[in-house]
Structures are given as structure tokens and as C-alpha cells.
Design a protein around this motif. Structure first.
Motif, PDB file in Angstrom:
ATOM      1  N   ARG A   1       0.845  -1.191   0.000  1.00  0.00           N
ATOM      2  CA  ARG A   1       0.000   0.000   0.000  1.00  0.00           C
ATOM      3  C   ARG A   1       0.880   1.242   0.000  1.00  0.00           C
ATOM      4  N   SER A   2       0.474   2.229  -0.799  1.00  0.00           N
ATOM      5  CA  SER A   2       1.230   3.471  -0.880  1.00  0.00           C
ATOM      6  C   SER A   2       0.997   4.294   0.383  1.00  0.00           C
ATOM      7  N   PRO A   3       1.837   5.306   0.649  1.00  0.00           N
ATOM      8  CA  PRO A   3       1.595   6.191   1.805  1.00  0.00           C
ATOM      9  C   PRO A   3       0.219   6.838   1.752  1.00  0.00           C
ATOM     10  N   GLU A   4      -0.222   7.226   0.570  1.00  0.00           N
ATOM     11  CA  GLU A   4      -1.543   7.844   0.447  1.00  0.00           C
ATOM     12  C   GLU A   4      -2.653   6.871   0.813  1.00  0.00           C
ATOM     13  N   GLN A   5      -2.494   5.623   0.394  1.00  0.00           N
ATOM     14  CA  GLN A   5      -3.496   4.607   0.748  1.00  0.00           C
ATOM     15  C   GLN A   5      -3.539   4.364   2.245  1.00  0.00           C
ATOM     16  N   ARG A   6      -2.376   4.359   2.889  1.00  0.00           N
ATOM     17  CA  ARG A   6      -2.346   4.132   4.335  1.00  0.00           C
ATOM     18  C   ARG A   6      -2.996   5.300   5.080  1.00  0.00           C
ATOM     19  N   VAL A   7      -2.754   6.534   4.611  1.00  0.00           N
ATOM     20  CA  VAL A   7      -3.397   7.702   5.226  1.00  0.00           C
ATOM     21  C   VAL A   7      -4.916   7.594   5.075  1.00  0.00           C
ATOM     22  N   ALA A   8      -5.369   7.228   3.874  1.00  0.00           N
ATOM     23  CA  ALA A   8      -6.805   7.096   3.627  1.00  0.00           C
ATOM     24  C   ALA A   8      -7.419   6.012   4.507  1.00  0.00           C
ATOM     25  N   GLU A   9      -6.712   4.899   4.683  1.00  0.00           N
ATOM     26  CA  GLU A   9      -7.221   3.816   5.537  1.00  0.00           C
ATOM     27  C   GLU A   9      -7.323   4.263   6.991  1.00  0.00           C
ATOM     28  N   ARG A  10      -6.307   4.996   7.462  1.00  0.00           N
ATOM     29  CA  ARG A  10      -6.371   5.486   8.848  1.00  0.00           C
ATOM     30  C   ARG A  10      -7.512   6.476   9.016  1.00  0.00           C
ATOM     31  N   ARG A  11      -7.718   7.323   8.020  1.00  0.00           N
ATOM     32  CA  ARG A  11      -8.819   8.288   8.092  1.00  0.00           C
ATOM     33  C   ARG A  11     -10.166   7.562   8.174  1.00  0.00           C
ATOM     34  N   GLU A  12     -10.312   6.504   7.395  1.00  0.00           N
ATOM     35  CA  GLU A  12     -11.553   5.726   7.438  1.00  0.00           C
ATOM     36  C   GLU A  12     -11.765   5.116   8.816  1.00  0.00           C
ATOM     37  N   ARG A  13     -10.714   4.628   9.438  1.00  0.00           N
ATOM     38  CA  ARG A  13     -10.833   4.054  10.784  1.00  0.00           C
ATOM     39  C   ARG A  13     -11.259   5.118  11.792  1.00  0.00           C
ATOM     40  N   LEU A  14     -10.718   6.306  11.652  1.00  0.00           N
ATOM     41  CA  LEU A  14     -11.090   7.402  12.551  1.00  0.00           C
ATOM     42  C   LEU A  14     -12.546   7.819  12.330  1.00  0.00           C
ATOM     43  N   LEU A  15     -12.963   7.884  11.072  1.00  0.00           N
ATOM     44  CA  LEU A  15     -14.358   8.233  10.777  1.00  0.00           C
ATOM     45  C   LEU A  15     -15.311   7.183  11.339  1.00  0.00           C
ATOM     46  N   ALA A  16     -14.956   5.909  11.179  1.00  0.00           N
ATOM     47  CA  ALA A  16     -15.802   4.835  11.707  1.00  0.00           C
ATOM     48  C   ALA A  16     -15.904   4.921  13.225  1.00  0.00           C
ATOM     49  N   ALA A  17     -14.784   5.209  13.884  1.00  0.00           N
ATOM     50  CA  ALA A  17     -14.801   5.338  15.341  1.00  0.00           C
ATOM     51  C   ALA A  17     -15.640   6.540  15.750  1.00  0.00           C
ATOM     52  N   GLY A  18     -15.496   7.654  15.026  1.00  0.00           N
ATOM     53  CA  GLY A  18     -16.285   8.842  15.339  1.00  0.00           C
ATOM     54  C   GLY A  18     -17.767   8.600  15.166  1.00  0.00           C
ATOM     55  N   LEU A  19     -18.143   7.884  14.119  1.00  0.00           N
ATOM     56  CA  LEU A  19     -19.550   7.562  13.890  1.00  0.00           C
ATOM     57  C   LEU A  19     -20.101   6.711  15.022  1.00  0.00           C
ATOM     58  N   ASP A  20     -19.354   5.696  15.411  1.00  0.00           N
ATOM     59  CA  ASP A  20     -19.806   4.822  16.505  1.00  0.00           C
ATOM     60  C   ASP A  20     -19.968   5.597  17.806  1.00  0.00           C
ATOM     61  N   LEU A  21     -18.966   6.385  18.161  1.00  0.00           N
ATOM     62  CA  LEU A  21     -19.007   7.105  19.436  1.00  0.00           C
ATOM     63  C   LEU A  21     -20.096   8.164  19.440  1.00  0.00           C
ATOM     64  N   TRP A  22     -20.260   8.866  18.331  1.00  0.00           N
ATOM     65  CA  TRP A  22     -21.308   9.885  18.263  1.00  0.00           C
ATOM     66  C   TRP A  22     -22.671   9.241  18.445  1.00  0.00           C
ATOM     67  N   SER A  23     -22.888   8.104  17.790  1.00  0.00           N
ATOM     68  CA  SER A  23     -24.193   7.454  17.898  1.00  0.00           C
ATOM     69  C   SER A  23     -24.424   6.874  19.293  1.00  0.00           C
ATOM     70  N   GLU A  24     -23.345   6.496  19.981  1.00  0.00           N
ATOM     71  CA  GLU A  24     -23.476   5.919  21.318  1.00  0.00           C
ATOM     72  C   GLU A  24     -23.572   6.978  22.416  1.00  0.00           C
ATOM     73  N   LEU A  25     -22.769   8.036  22.298  1.00  0.00           N
ATOM     74  CA  LEU A  25     -22.604   8.993  23.386  1.00  0.00           C
ATOM     75  C   LEU A  25     -23.142  10.387  23.091  1.00  0.00           C
ATOM     76  N   GLY A  26     -23.534  10.644  21.846  1.00  0.00           N
ATOM     77  CA  GLY A  26     -23.883  12.001  21.452  1.00  0.00           C
ATOM     78  C   GLY A  26     -22.631  12.769  21.055  1.00  0.00           C
ATOM     79  N   TRP A  27     -22.839  13.871  20.340  1.00  0.00           N
ATOM     80  CA  TRP A  27     -21.681  14.629  19.841  1.00  0.00           C
ATOM     81  C   TRP A  27     -20.778  15.101  20.969  1.00  0.00           C
ATOM     82  N   SER A  28     -21.382  15.457  22.130  1.00  0.00           N
ATOM     83  CA  SER A  28     -20.575  15.995  23.231  1.00  0.00           C
ATOM     84  C   SER A  28     -19.701  14.919  23.874  1.00  0.00           C
ATOM     85  N   GLY A  29     -20.024  13.640  23.638  1.00  0.00           N
ATOM     86  CA  GLY A  29     -19.238  12.561  24.217  1.00  0.00           C
ATOM     87  C   GLY A  29     -18.074  12.118  23.356  1.00  0.00           C
TER      88      GLY A  29
END
Length: 198
Positions: free
Chosen positions: A9-37
Motif C-alpha cells: 500500500r502506498s503512503p496515500e493509501q495508508r493515510v486514507a485507511e487510517r482516516r476511514e478508521r477514525l471516521l468509523a470510530a467517530g460515527l460509533d461514538l457519536w451514535s453511542e454517546l452524542g456529539w458531546s461525548g
């Protein structure tokens, strides 16, 4: 940053994959705890990444939240715009509402972020307002393609319908408007058909 490929995987692909993991975590936490959590620390812990990688993709927590909201908005509006705008007007409306309600039922995380969670910040409030306009635009496009355009145009009625439907869906999601998804779609269709006079 290294420009060498790692594990194919290229550096750009690895950055994109990490960003997707962060977005997925943010989606899960927001839905569980609300935006303030949602916190940078919590997102990093959920994603298994360090804060170094968080700031590689996002300036701060709000930037992540806006990106999560944009992802949910794009998913929902994309599904609406995929509905064929052909046939009898009520059938088009019913298909659009069925598609929207099915999408929310399929992923309750999207339902909380799009309809039941307070915006929480001026930036998120602006995004939510923009999303309302985008969905109203999709409704207006669908209706105007199969029904006569009212003298005042379709934008006002579309905004009115989307606001009212949003309130109805919010009550349904909160359990204060008992109905099956099919019944809810039919109620939304009836109300908007009256507004558009079809």
C-alpha cells in the motif's frame, strides 16, 4: 512522510485507511454517546490509532464531527437521488420516503446523527441546515419531474415537507409516533402529496 510502499500500500493509501478508521470510530461514538461525548482520545482508543494519526487527517474534534456528518448526509441523499423519478407522483414520493426510512432503520447510527441528535455547535448547525436544503432539493427534483410545478415553485413546499417529515421521523425514532416503516412512509406521502396538490 515516507514515500515507500508498505505491505503493498502506498503512503496515500495508508493515510486514507487510517482516516476511514477514525471516521468509523467517530460515527460509533457519536451514535453511542452524542456529539458531546466524542473526544480525540476516545476516537483514537476506539480506532486503535495514536493522536499523531488523528491530526494527520483532522485539525480537531469538530473537523472529525463535520466529516462524520457529511458522510451520513451523503449516504442518505445518495440513496434518495438513486430513486427513479418516473411514474405517478405519489408513487415517486412513496418510493423516496420508503428509501429514506429504510436507510435509517438499516443503520440507526445515521438516524441519531441526522435526525435526533442536537447539532451541538454553530458549524454542525450550518451543516444540518445545508443538509436540509440538499434533501429538499432532491424532493423538489423528484416531484417536479413527475407533477405540474405549483405557481410559486417547488422549493418552498419541498422545504416545508422535509421539515415536517423530519419532525415526524424524529418522533418515530424516539418511539413517540408508533408506526411500521411502511405506515410511516405512507403518512409522509399523504402529507406531502397534499402540500404539492398531487
Amino acid at each position: 512522510m515516507s514515500t515507500r510502499a508498505y505491505r503493498g500500500r502506498s503512503p496515500e493509501q495508508r493515510v486514507a485507511e487510517r482516516r476511514e478508521r477514525l471516521l468509523a470510530a467517530g460515527l460509533d461514538l457519536w451514535s453511542e454517546l452524542g456529539w458531546s461525548g466524542v473526544s480525540v482520545r476516545g476516537v483514537c482508543a476506539r480506532s486503535g490509532l495514536t493522536d499523531r494519526y488523528f491530526y494527520e487527517s483532522f485539525d480537531d474534534r469538530d473537523a472529525l464531527l463535520l466529516a462524520v456528518f457529511d458522510r451520513v448526509r451523503d449516504e442518505l441523499t445518495g440513496r434518495l437521488l438513486a430513486v427513479p423519478f418516473t411514474g405517478e407522483p405519489r408513487a415517486v414520493m412513496r418510493a423516496m420516503f420508503t428509501t429514506l426510512i429504510t436507510a435509517l432503520a438499516d443503520d440507526p447510527r445515521h438516524a441519531r446523527i441526522a435526525f435526533t441528535e442536537p447539532a451541538g455547535s454553530p458549524a454542525l448547525e450550518t451543516r444540518r441546515h445545508d443538509a436540509l436544503l440538499a434533501v429538499a432539493g432532491a424532493v423538489a427534483e423528484g416531484v417536479s419531474s413527475v407533477a405540474p410545478v405549483p405557481p410559486g415553485g417547488v422549493r418552498g413546499p419541498a422545504l416545508f415537507c422535509v421539515g415536517g417529515v423530519g419532525g415526524l421521523i424524529s418522533a418515530w425514532l424516539a418511539g413517540r409516533h408508533p408506526a411500521t416503516p411502511e405506515e410511516l412512509a405512507e403518512s409522509c406521502t399523504d402529507l406531502c402529496a397534499r402540500v404539492f396538490g398531487v
